[in-house]
Design an enzyme around this catalytic site. Structure first.
Site, short mmCIF file in Angstrom:
data_model
loop_
_atom_site.label_atom_id
_atom_site.label_comp_id
_atom_site.label_asym_id
_atom_site.label_seq_id
_atom_site.Cartn_x
_atom_site.Cartn_y
_atom_site.Cartn_z
N ARG A 263 0.83 -1.21 0.00
CA ARG A 263 0.00 0.00 0.00
C ARG A 263 0.87 1.26 0.00
O ARG A 263 0.56 2.25 -0.68
CB ARG A 263 -0.92 -0.02 1.23
CG ARG A 263 -1.89 1.15 1.24
CD ARG A 263 -2.92 0.99 2.34
NE ARG A 263 -3.94 2.04 2.25
CZ ARG A 263 -4.35 2.77 3.27
NH1 ARG A 263 -3.83 2.56 4.48
NH2 ARG A 263 -5.26 3.71 3.10
N HIS B 160 -6.12 -5.90 -2.45
CA HIS B 160 -7.01 -6.03 -1.30
C HIS B 160 -7.34 -7.49 -1.00
O HIS B 160 -8.26 -7.78 -0.26
CB HIS B 160 -8.29 -5.20 -1.50
CG HIS B 160 -8.06 -3.72 -1.51
ND1 HIS B 160 -9.01 -2.80 -1.88
CD2 HIS B 160 -6.96 -2.99 -1.18
CE1 HIS B 160 -8.51 -1.58 -1.78
NE2 HIS B 160 -7.26 -1.67 -1.37
N VAL C 142 1.42 9.93 -5.94
CA VAL C 142 1.65 11.33 -5.58
C VAL C 142 3.04 11.72 -6.06
O VAL C 142 4.04 11.30 -5.49
CB VAL C 142 1.50 11.54 -4.05
CG1 VAL C 142 1.76 13.00 -3.69
CG2 VAL C 142 0.11 11.10 -3.58
N ASP D 185 8.86 8.22 -6.04
CA ASP D 185 10.05 8.99 -5.72
C ASP D 185 10.34 9.02 -4.23
O ASP D 185 11.15 9.84 -3.76
CB ASP D 185 9.88 10.44 -6.23
CG ASP D 185 8.69 11.14 -5.58
OD1 ASP D 185 7.93 10.48 -4.83
OD2 ASP D 185 8.52 12.36 -5.82
N ASN E 66 -3.32 8.99 3.85
CA ASN E 66 -2.09 8.37 4.35
C ASN E 66 -2.03 8.17 5.86
O ASN E 66 -1.12 7.48 6.34
CB ASN E 66 -0.88 9.22 3.94
CG ASN E 66 -0.56 9.10 2.46
OD1 ASN E 66 -0.94 8.10 1.83
ND2 ASN E 66 0.11 10.09 1.90
N HIS F 219 0.77 4.39 -2.62
CA HIS F 219 0.54 5.77 -2.18
C HIS F 219 1.74 6.66 -2.49
O HIS F 219 1.59 7.87 -2.59
CB HIS F 219 0.20 5.80 -0.69
CG HIS F 219 -1.21 5.37 -0.39
ND1 HIS F 219 -1.99 5.96 0.58
CD2 HIS F 219 -1.99 4.41 -0.95
CE1 HIS F 219 -3.20 5.37 0.60
NE2 HIS F 219 -3.21 4.42 -0.31
N ASP F 220 2.91 6.09 -2.64
CA ASP F 220 4.06 6.87 -3.12
C ASP F 220 3.89 7.18 -4.61
O ASP F 220 3.93 8.34 -5.02
CB ASP F 220 5.36 6.09 -2.88
CG ASP F 220 6.59 6.87 -3.34
OD1 ASP F 220 6.52 8.13 -3.40
OD2 ASP F 220 7.64 6.23 -3.63
C1 HEM Z 1 -8.82 1.39 -6.42
C2 HEM Z 1 -8.67 2.33 -5.54
C3 HEM Z 1 -8.31 2.06 -4.10
C4 HEM Z 1 -8.97 2.52 -3.01
C5 HEM Z 1 -10.18 3.42 -3.00
C6 HEM Z 1 -8.29 1.99 -1.86
C7 HEM Z 1 -8.65 2.26 -0.54
C8 HEM Z 1 -8.16 1.60 0.55
C9 HEM Z 1 -8.66 1.76 1.88
C10 HEM Z 1 -9.77 2.71 2.30
C11 HEM Z 1 -7.95 0.92 2.68
C12 HEM Z 1 -8.13 0.72 4.18
C13 HEM Z 1 -7.55 1.88 4.94
C14 HEM Z 1 -7.98 1.86 6.40
O1 HEM Z 1 -9.18 1.66 6.66
O2 HEM Z 1 -7.13 2.04 7.27
C15 HEM Z 1 -7.00 0.22 1.86
C16 HEM Z 1 -6.11 -0.73 2.30
C17 HEM Z 1 -5.17 -1.34 1.49
N1 HEM Z 1 -4.91 -1.04 0.18
FE1 HEM Z 1 -6.10 0.04 -1.04
N2 HEM Z 1 -7.25 1.21 -2.26
C18 HEM Z 1 -7.21 1.23 -3.62
C19 HEM Z 1 -6.27 0.62 -4.41
C20 HEM Z 1 -5.17 -0.06 -3.94
C21 HEM Z 1 -4.03 -0.45 -4.72
C22 HEM Z 1 -3.85 -0.10 -6.20
C23 HEM Z 1 -3.19 -1.12 -3.90
C24 HEM Z 1 -1.83 -1.72 -4.19
C25 HEM Z 1 -1.44 -2.13 -5.38
C26 HEM Z 1 -3.81 -1.16 -2.60
C27 HEM Z 1 -3.30 -1.82 -1.50
C28 HEM Z 1 -3.90 -1.85 -0.25
C29 HEM Z 1 -3.51 -2.75 0.82
C30 HEM Z 1 -2.48 -3.85 0.72
C31 HEM Z 1 -4.29 -2.41 1.93
C32 HEM Z 1 -4.21 -3.01 3.34
C33 HEM Z 1 -3.13 -2.27 4.09
C34 HEM Z 1 -2.96 -2.67 5.56
O3 HEM Z 1 -3.35 -3.76 5.97
O4 HEM Z 1 -2.39 -1.85 6.29
N3 HEM Z 1 -4.98 -0.48 -2.65
N4 HEM Z 1 -7.13 0.66 0.56
CA LIG Z 2 5.69 9.96 -4.52
#
Ligand code: HEM
Ligand SMILES: [Ca+2]
Ligand SMILES: [Ca+2]
Length: 300
Positions: A38, A167, A46, A50, A70, A42-43
């Site tokens: 993640r 996810h 934005v 980098d 973030n 997020h890097d």
């Molecule tokens: C499509 C748009 C995306 C949205 C709207 C989104 C949104 C989110 C949100 C809201 C969370 C949970 C944050 C929290 O409640 O603390 C999350 C977790 C996560 N996201 Fe996404 N995400 C997206 C795409 C991605 C992408 C492209 C990746 C990586 C390639 C990714 C990897 C992850 C991972 C691995 C977690 C779990 C992190 C943890 O356990 O700390 N997400 N994401």
């Molecule tokens: Ca960056």
């Protein structure tokens, strides 16, 4: 012009050094791989890949870390541990941005997912861009908004669906989806939510409950990198609204891609690896641009 052999002569063991630290960290935190993947996403969204997300507040630096997308990003301590281990062997050579890319591939493969050759040679920014954290997609956006945020970065619908497959592991807080559970529309819950799963989520995230409580993004195999995420979507068991819309938004081109990945883990793995390479290529600093930070948290 990134390339997988970038450190072949200057730091030939970088990959195994990163792997050692991630594996060690995983003994204490099953979630660390998800956190690192993640963070790389997020890097990259934005100002490109980098290392900008790693910078703390300082003179002239308005950190990205405390912006809303973030605040729930974790794992910075492990990035520092990786950096220290790498600096001990190859001082001043490997960028923090490359460490995030390498750690992501290692995290996915340790979780049982695909492996790929990580293109390397990114350099680290001397700036952070807090105001551009709005380039990141949010969990309450519609498919059009998400799609356009990806296409702004050169990523298409296949990339969107494949990368959302991240996810398949990790956690989300109740506040990231709880509006789906009660008054979503006309005082009813989100209709695209399986009723049994709805009951489970309501128990975990009651109205007035702890908004920060953690829930598995993939209720089936929460810590494994596999294609169950897509099978869940077919069963209306996507946790975030932005997960479920990939399948439930009738007529969208994402529906067929979800079905493809649900039916074939191999196509998911191939696409995920390719899309991670594409994402990792978002405007990197190369050549004499940027720097190799000595400490990922601050500019040199
Ligand atoms: C499509 C748009 C995306 C949205 C709207 C989104 C949104 C989110 C949100 C809201 C969370 C949970 C944050 C929290 O409640 O603390 C999350 C977790 C996560 N996201 Fe996404 N995400 C997206 C795409 C991605 C992408 C492209 C990746 C990586 C390639 C990714 C990897 C992850 C991972 C691995 C977690 C779990 C992190 C943890 O356990 O700390 N997400 N994401
Ligand atoms: Ca960056
Ligand atoms: Ca899984």
């Amino acid at each position: 012009q990134l390339c997988p052999t970038f450190y072949a002569t200057t730091c030939p063991n970088v990959s195994s050094i990163v792997q050692g630290v991630v594996q060690q960290a995983a003994l204490k935190d099953v979630r660390i791989g998800a956190k690192l993947v993640r963070m790389h996403f997020h890097d990259c969204f934005v100002d490109g890949c980098d290392g900008s997300i790693l910078l703390d507040d300082a003179n002239g630096i308005d950190s990205e870390k405390d912006e809303s997308p973030n605040v729930s990003v974790e794992g910075f301590d492990v990035v520092d541990d990786i950096k220290t281990a790498v600096e001990n062997v190859c001082p001043g050579v490997v960028s923090c941005a490359d460490i995030l890319a390498l750690a992501s591939e290692i995290s996915v493969s340790l979780g049982g997912g695909p492996t790929w050759q990580v293109p390397l040679g990114r350099r680290d920014s001397r700036t952070a861009n807090a105001s551009r954290t709005t380039d990141l997609p949010g969990p309450f956006e519609d498919l059009g908004q998400i799609t356009s945020k990806f296409s702004d970065k050169g990523l298409d619908s296949t990339d969107l669906v494949a990368l959302s497959g991240a996810h398949t592991f990790g956690r989300a807080q109740c506040q990231s989806f709880s509006r789906r559970l009660f008054n979503f529309s006309n005082e009813n819950p989100d209709p695209s939510l399986d009723t049994t799963y709805l009951q489970t989520l309501r128990q975990a995230c009651p109205q007035g409950g702890n908004p920060a409580r953690l829930n598995n993004l993939d209720p089936t195999t929460p810590d494994d990198f596999d294609n169950n995420y897509f099978k869940n979507l077919q069963n209306n068991r996507g946790l975030l609204q932005t997960d479920q819309i990939l399948f439930s938004n009738g007529g969208a081109d994402t529906v067929a891609i979800v079905n493809l990945f649900a039916n074939s883990q191999t196509s998911f793995f191939d696409s995920f690896a390719w899309s991670m390479i594409k994402m990792g290529n978002i405007s990197p600093l190369t050549g004499s641009n940027g720097e190799i930070r000595a400490d990922c948290k601050r500019v040199n």
